[in-house]
Write a protein that holds these residues in place. Structure first.
Motif, PDB file in Angstrom:
ATOM      1  N   ASN A 283       5.855  -3.281  10.285  1.00 41.09           N
ATOM      2  CA  ASN A 283       7.155  -3.023  10.637  1.00 41.09           C
ATOM      3  C   ASN A 283       8.451  -4.435   9.993  1.00 41.09           C
ATOM      4  OD1 ASN A 283       7.522  -0.802  11.843  1.00 41.09           O
ATOM      5  ND2 ASN A 283       6.472  -1.005  13.376  1.00 41.09           N
ATOM      6  N   ASP A 284       9.485  -3.211   9.590  1.00 39.32           N
ATOM      7  CA  ASP A 284      10.966  -4.742   8.858  1.00 39.32           C
ATOM      8  C   ASP A 284      11.528  -5.661   9.817  1.00 39.32           C
ATOM      9  OD1 ASP A 284      10.757  -3.447   6.603  1.00 39.32           O
ATOM     10  OD2 ASP A 284      12.422  -2.406   7.115  1.00 39.32           O
TER      11      ASP A 284
ATOM     12  N   ALA B  81       9.049  -7.984   9.897  1.00 40.20           N
ATOM     13  CA  ALA B  81       8.976  -9.182   8.514  1.00 40.20           C
ATOM     14  C   ALA B  81      10.286 -10.122   8.823  1.00 40.20           C
ATOM     15  CB  ALA B  81       9.406  -7.903   7.151  1.00 40.20           C
TER      16      ALA B  81
ATOM     17  N   CYS C 185       6.782  -8.998   2.555  1.00 43.65           N
ATOM     18  CA  CYS C 185       6.635  -7.038   3.112  1.00 43.65           C
ATOM     19  C   CYS C 185       6.713  -7.060   3.930  1.00 43.65           C
ATOM     20  CB  CYS C 185       5.662  -7.089   1.656  1.00 43.65           C
ATOM     21  SG  CYS C 185       5.844  -5.202   1.228  1.00 43.65           S
ATOM     22  N   GLY C 186       8.000  -6.130   4.206  1.00 45.43           N
ATOM     23  CA  GLY C 186       7.717  -4.936   5.052  1.00 45.43           C
ATOM     24  C   GLY C 186       8.090  -3.894   5.303  1.00 45.43           C
ATOM     25  N   TYR C 187       7.973  -3.194   6.247  1.00 45.42           N
ATOM     26  CA  TYR C 187       8.426  -1.398   5.809  1.00 45.42           C
ATOM     27  C   TYR C 187       9.273  -0.599   6.838  1.00 45.42           C
ATOM     28  CZ  TYR C 187       5.046   2.710   5.514  1.00 45.42           C
ATOM     29  OH  TYR C 187       4.395   4.320   5.973  1.00 45.42           O
TER      30      TYR C 187
ATOM     31  N   ASP D 269      12.586   0.232   5.632  1.00 43.34           N
ATOM     32  CA  ASP D 269      13.585   0.009   5.095  1.00 43.34           C
ATOM     33  C   ASP D 269      14.613   0.285   5.629  1.00 43.34           C
ATOM     34  OD1 ASP D 269      15.451  -0.724   2.880  1.00 43.34           O
ATOM     35  OD2 ASP D 269      15.440   1.274   2.727  1.00 43.34           O
TER      36      ASP D 269
ATOM     37  N   ALA E 183      17.122  -5.164   6.445  1.00 41.99           N
ATOM     38  CA  ALA E 183      16.207  -5.421   5.147  1.00 41.99           C
ATOM     39  C   ALA E 183      16.486  -5.578   3.729  1.00 41.99           C
ATOM     40  CB  ALA E 183      15.375  -4.844   4.484  1.00 41.99           C
TER      41      ALA E 183
ATOM     42  N   ILE F 184      14.634  -8.362   2.298  1.00 40.46           N
ATOM     43  CA  ILE F 184      13.261  -8.747   2.327  1.00 40.46           C
ATOM     44  C   ILE F 184      13.000  -6.885   1.680  1.00 40.46           C
ATOM     45  CG2 ILE F 184      11.259  -6.718   4.125  1.00 40.46           C
ATOM     46  CD1 ILE F 184      13.124  -9.036   5.838  1.00 40.46           C
TER      47      ILE F 184
ATOM     48  N   THR G 229      10.253  -4.028   0.905  1.00 38.80           N
ATOM     49  CA  THR G 229       9.762  -3.829   1.837  1.00 38.80           C
ATOM     50  C   THR G 229       9.471  -1.758   1.633  1.00 38.80           C
ATOM     51  OG1 THR G 229      10.358  -2.282   3.679  1.00 38.80           O
ATOM     52  CG2 THR G 229      11.897  -2.557   2.556  1.00 38.80           C
TER      53      THR G 229
ATOM     54  N   ARG H  87      10.217   2.168   1.496  1.00 35.72           N
ATOM     55  CA  ARG H  87      11.474   3.012   2.128  1.00 35.72           C
ATOM     56  C   ARG H  87      11.117   3.939   2.795  1.00 35.72           C
ATOM     57  NH1 ARG H  87      15.288   3.492  -2.226  1.00 35.72           N
ATOM     58  NH2 ARG H  87      15.973   1.251  -0.710  1.00 35.72           N
TER      59      ARG H  87
END
Length: 330
Positions: free
Chosen positions: A242-243, A246, A266-268, A270, A274, A281, A283, A285
């Motif tokens: 998850n962002d 991150a 890297c996140g998840y 968006d 972010a 970040i 990520t 989307r």
């Protein structure tokens, strides 16, 4: 409805359509009906509606956590679609507890809902039996492999995570770790995608995985990056489920004086922050607003007599490259 109809010189069925099926009357007539309803001080009687139509005009929405940043985007889509109908939303949270999910679904069904929308349902026999007997349409959202209820709107989280890790590999990272939180359907599918990509590259290593069965947060991201670096000192990148994780990893890297993107992050999802962090970040989307909007639209269409789709509705995803990862040369 008879009182309103008599005062306007129209039939009760016309008033009913203006209130419940606005597409079947002109906008001018609907506005006249709504204005007269307000003038006469009437409000909908949901109990009477349930007796007359066999449903209450309420759509039950069950989510693991209503306060999560990711779910708020889905809720905005839900609210935008239902705003132009006469239906209403009743929210409930399962708190990531399968037993609570089952209890909340039973409560929804006891109220004769127009439909039920389930977010990231845990797959349990008791729940599936309830859904198969449900007298109303049921839509599951978030992950496309959740098809037990018959209708699904979302993305393939395993594929999305796989694509993100392949992107990190293409950026030149090799010791890519995983940071994860609550072990629900979404996180499990994202971890599955991470493991698939790392196995494909011949780089799978259990020491590169750090997760905690707790709600994701910035604080947890900080803690898990610390743990991951102690497990794998040569870590050069982290894929976060998850962002908010991150962002925590980014803060912790900055606190430790680690250069980003030499250490890739890297996140998840968006989430809004972010793109505004420094650096912004990288990520995945996820179309959260569209997910909520399309799911409620599908329920409304099926309630109004349309045939349900025969296949899950795939909304797709996008890996968004930003400043926390290296640029792919060429």
């Amino acid at each position: 409805m008879t009182d309103v109809a008599d005062s306007l010189g129209v039939s009760p069925i016309t008033v009913s359509r203006a209130l419940r099926e606005p597409a079947k009357v002109s906008e001018t007539l609907r506005e006249r009906v709504l204005a007269r309803v307000d003038e006469m001080g009437y409000v909908p009687d949901l109990a009477a509606r349930a007796l007359a139509s066999r449903h209450s005009g309420v759509i039950g929405v069950l989510a693991p956590a209503l306060t999560s940043h990711a779910h708020l985007g889905i809720m905005r889509g839900i609210e935008e679609r239902v705003r132009t109908s006469d239906l209403r939303i009743q929210y409930a949270s399962s708190r990531y507890d399968p037993e609570e999910e089952c209890r909340q679904i039973r409560l929804f069904l006891s109220q004769h809902p127009t439909g039920i929308l389930l977010s990231g349902l845990q797959e349990r026999d008791g729940i599936m039996e309830l859904l198969q007997r449900a007298p109303c349409p049921v839509v599951q959202i978030v992950d496309l492999h959740l098809t037990q209820s018959g209708m699904t709107v979302g993305i393939n989280h395993c594929d999305a995570a796989t694509a993100a890790v392949r992107h990190l590999l293409a950026c030149g990272y090799r010791r890519i770790g995983l940071i994860g939180g609550t072990r629900d359907v979404r996180s499990e599918r994202r971890q599955e995608g991470y493991c698939l990509a790392m196995r494909e590259a011949g780089l799978a290593d259990l020491s590169l995985v750090a997760s905690e069965d707790a709600p994701t947060s910035v604080q947890l991201g900080c803690q898990l990056l610390q743990r991951l670096r102690s497990q794998a000192p040569d870590l050069d990148c982290v894929f976060c489920q998850n962002d908010d994780l991150a962002l925590g990893a980014l803060f912790e890297a900055q606190r430790l004086g680690l250069a980003v993107p030499d250490l890739g992050i890297c996140g998840y999802n968006d989430l809004g922050f972010a793109r505004y962090s420094h650096p912004a970040i990288t990520t995945v989307r996820v179309p959260r607003f569209e997910m909520g909007y399309r799911a409620i639209d599908l329920l409304i269409r099926v309630v109004n007599g349309e045939r349900p789709p025969t296949a899950p509705i795939d909304l797709g995803f996008e890996v968004v490259e930003r400043g926390t990862t290296r640029r792919i040369s060429g």
